[in-house]
Design a protein around this motif. Sequence first.
Motif, PDB file in Angstrom:
ATOM      1  N   ARG A   1       0.505  10.985  11.577  1.00  0.00           N
ATOM      2  CA  ARG A   1      -0.067   9.770  11.009  1.00  0.00           C
ATOM      3  C   ARG A   1      -0.477  10.019   9.560  1.00  0.00           C
ATOM      4  O   ARG A   1      -0.792  11.147   9.180  1.00  0.00           O
ATOM      5  CB  ARG A   1      -1.307   9.345  11.808  1.00  0.00           C
ATOM      6  N   PRO A   2      -0.504   8.967   8.719  1.00  0.00           N
ATOM      7  CA  PRO A   2      -0.951   9.156   7.339  1.00  0.00           C
ATOM      8  C   PRO A   2      -2.369   9.714   7.275  1.00  0.00           C
ATOM      9  O   PRO A   2      -3.239   9.304   8.049  1.00  0.00           O
ATOM     10  CB  PRO A   2      -0.887   7.745   6.751  1.00  0.00           C
ATOM     11  N   VAL A   3      -2.601  10.639   6.350  1.00  0.00           N
ATOM     12  CA  VAL A   3      -3.941  11.188   6.147  1.00  0.00           C
ATOM     13  C   VAL A   3      -4.850  10.121   5.544  1.00  0.00           C
ATOM     14  O   VAL A   3      -6.021  10.007   5.901  1.00  0.00           O
ATOM     15  CB  VAL A   3      -3.876  12.428   5.241  1.00  0.00           C
ATOM     16  N   VAL A   4      -4.289   9.330   4.615  1.00  0.00           N
ATOM     17  CA  VAL A   4      -5.041   8.241   3.993  1.00  0.00           C
ATOM     18  C   VAL A   4      -4.044   7.191   3.526  1.00  0.00           C
ATOM     19  O   VAL A   4      -2.869   7.504   3.280  1.00  0.00           O
ATOM     20  CB  VAL A   4      -5.895   8.762   2.801  1.00  0.00           C
TER      21      VAL A   4
ATOM     22  N   ARG B   1      -7.001  13.691  -5.580  1.00  0.00           N
ATOM     23  CA  ARG B   1      -8.098  14.470  -4.989  1.00  0.00           C
ATOM     24  C   ARG B   1      -9.143  13.571  -4.363  1.00  0.00           C
ATOM     25  O   ARG B   1      -9.744  13.919  -3.333  1.00  0.00           O
ATOM     26  CB  ARG B   1      -8.734  15.358  -6.062  1.00  0.00           C
ATOM     27  N   THR B   2      -9.377  12.409  -4.955  1.00  0.00           N
ATOM     28  CA  THR B   2     -10.390  11.486  -4.436  1.00  0.00           C
ATOM     29  C   THR B   2      -9.776  10.272  -3.757  1.00  0.00           C
ATOM     30  O   THR B   2     -10.486   9.497  -3.119  1.00  0.00           O
ATOM     31  CB  THR B   2     -11.297  11.001  -5.578  1.00  0.00           C
ATOM     32  N   HIS B   3      -8.442  10.087  -3.933  1.00  0.00           N
ATOM     33  CA  HIS B   3      -7.717   8.946  -3.370  1.00  0.00           C
ATOM     34  C   HIS B   3      -8.215   7.620  -3.930  1.00  0.00           C
ATOM     35  O   HIS B   3      -8.150   6.586  -3.261  1.00  0.00           O
ATOM     36  CB  HIS B   3      -7.814   8.930  -1.835  1.00  0.00           C
TER      37      HIS B   3
ATOM     38  N   HIS C   1       0.833  -1.197   0.000  1.00  0.00           N
ATOM     39  CA  HIS C   1       0.000   0.000   0.000  1.00  0.00           C
ATOM     40  C   HIS C   1       0.871   1.251   0.000  1.00  0.00           C
ATOM     41  O   HIS C   1       2.090   1.185   0.127  1.00  0.00           O
ATOM     42  CB  HIS C   1      -0.951  -0.001   1.202  1.00  0.00           C
ATOM     43  N   ILE C   2       0.223   2.396  -0.146  1.00  0.00           N
ATOM     44  CA  ILE C   2       0.896   3.687  -0.217  1.00  0.00           C
ATOM     45  C   ILE C   2       0.300   4.579   0.859  1.00  0.00           C
ATOM     46  O   ILE C   2      -0.930   4.647   1.020  1.00  0.00           O
ATOM     47  CB  ILE C   2       0.671   4.337  -1.605  1.00  0.00           C
ATOM     48  N   HIS C   3       1.162   5.267   1.589  1.00  0.00           N
ATOM     49  CA  HIS C   3       0.692   6.226   2.577  1.00  0.00           C
ATOM     50  C   HIS C   3       0.736   7.630   1.978  1.00  0.00           C
ATOM     51  O   HIS C   3       1.672   7.973   1.246  1.00  0.00           O
ATOM     52  CB  HIS C   3       1.554   6.180   3.843  1.00  0.00           C
ATOM     53  N   TRP C   4      -0.262   8.433   2.322  1.00  0.00           N
ATOM     54  CA  TRP C   4      -0.389   9.811   1.841  1.00  0.00           C
ATOM     55  C   TRP C   4      -0.374  10.718   3.075  1.00  0.00           C
ATOM     56  O   TRP C   4      -1.236  10.621   3.937  1.00  0.00           O
ATOM     57  CB  TRP C   4      -1.703   9.920   1.072  1.00  0.00           C
TER      58      TRP C   4
ATOM     59  N   HIS D   1      -3.144  15.837 -11.483  1.00  0.00           N
ATOM     60  CA  HIS D   1      -3.502  15.456 -10.111  1.00  0.00           C
ATOM     61  C   HIS D   1      -3.475  13.938  -9.928  1.00  0.00           C
ATOM     62  O   HIS D   1      -4.392  13.356  -9.339  1.00  0.00           O
ATOM     63  CB  HIS D   1      -4.892  16.002  -9.742  1.00  0.00           C
ATOM     64  N   GLN D   2      -2.435  13.316 -10.463  1.00  0.00           N
ATOM     65  CA  GLN D   2      -2.358  11.863 -10.411  1.00  0.00           C
ATOM     66  C   GLN D   2      -1.065  11.387  -9.749  1.00  0.00           C
ATOM     67  O   GLN D   2       0.003  11.977  -9.933  1.00  0.00           O
ATOM     68  CB  GLN D   2      -2.457  11.280 -11.818  1.00  0.00           C
ATOM     69  N   LEU D   3      -1.206  10.317  -9.008  1.00  0.00           N
ATOM     70  CA  LEU D   3      -0.074   9.601  -8.417  1.00  0.00           C
ATOM     71  C   LEU D   3       0.057   8.275  -9.148  1.00  0.00           C
ATOM     72  O   LEU D   3      -0.942   7.570  -9.340  1.00  0.00           O
ATOM     73  CB  LEU D   3      -0.312   9.358  -6.922  1.00  0.00           C
TER      74      LEU D   3
END
Length: 301
Positions: free
Chosen positions: A244-247, A283-285, A234-237, A266-268
Amino acid sequence: QSSDESSSNKFQPPRRQDTQSMPASAPHTAPISHLLHLADKDKYATLGKDSTLRLWHCGSLQHTRTVSLPEAGWVTDAIYVPSVKRIAIASAHSKLTLYDAASFKLQHSWRLQSVAQSICSLEQGGQAEWPDCLLLGDQAGFLHILEWSALASGRLAARLELQLHTGWVERLEYLRDLGGLMSCSADGTLQLADLSRGDCTVRNRLTNPSDKPISCFAWCPAHAMVATCGVERHIHWWSPSIARPVVTLYGHAAAVTQVTLDEGNHQLISRSVDQFVRVWDVRTHRCIQVIEPSKGQGAAV
């Protein structure tokens, strides 16, 4: 290739007619470990584990030159620094080598006390107190700051050396908009440090909730957030000021090894060891596209 469809950027394979017109390549005889963008030369450079550097034209991907790198060995990190027209290469043999980016001839080579795992460059305008410098993060967790003026004359003299992490420094990047040096480590931390008054002091430290290594990060200035990945699926944002990670972004079936940003859309973009690539809307994760590996493609390096 990428295209805008209904305001959502999608990545697409080349069209059939494009693949038929593509020039014959000159592939490495061993896996590629690093890709450098020589923007001012309109070239890409690939470094392979066959101890060669190969140049490709940006627009056509036409192979233009192959350079033997006998001094490079097994490359741990490499960067191109346009301001000094040099390619700096760190190797698993504890070597640091400089190559001239015009002739691709070896300029200097030094034996380091420890293996440099990560490299970045600090150029004038970043911090007034610092001249143009090359920064190395090694396997002992130390940061070494070397002046380019000394390196150009063949001297390996550190302006500053200090322990930044307790584990391997996996990646370094000077973030001009934050005015600081961001680094991640096998000790499971991501740090933002101030380079001021000729010193380096940690401003923010984030710790992976699982305490597992953080091997890569991608800073997003537009959202003031940073993505991290390591040996997990997984990826932490994060926000640099929140502990702590926001999401957390889930979806990969194997460990995520690389993250990068397409800020304009706006892409990862993330890649895992099974060669699957996922594209996320920051923006929407949410994951908006999955790119499967080509048939017969080997494991990621």
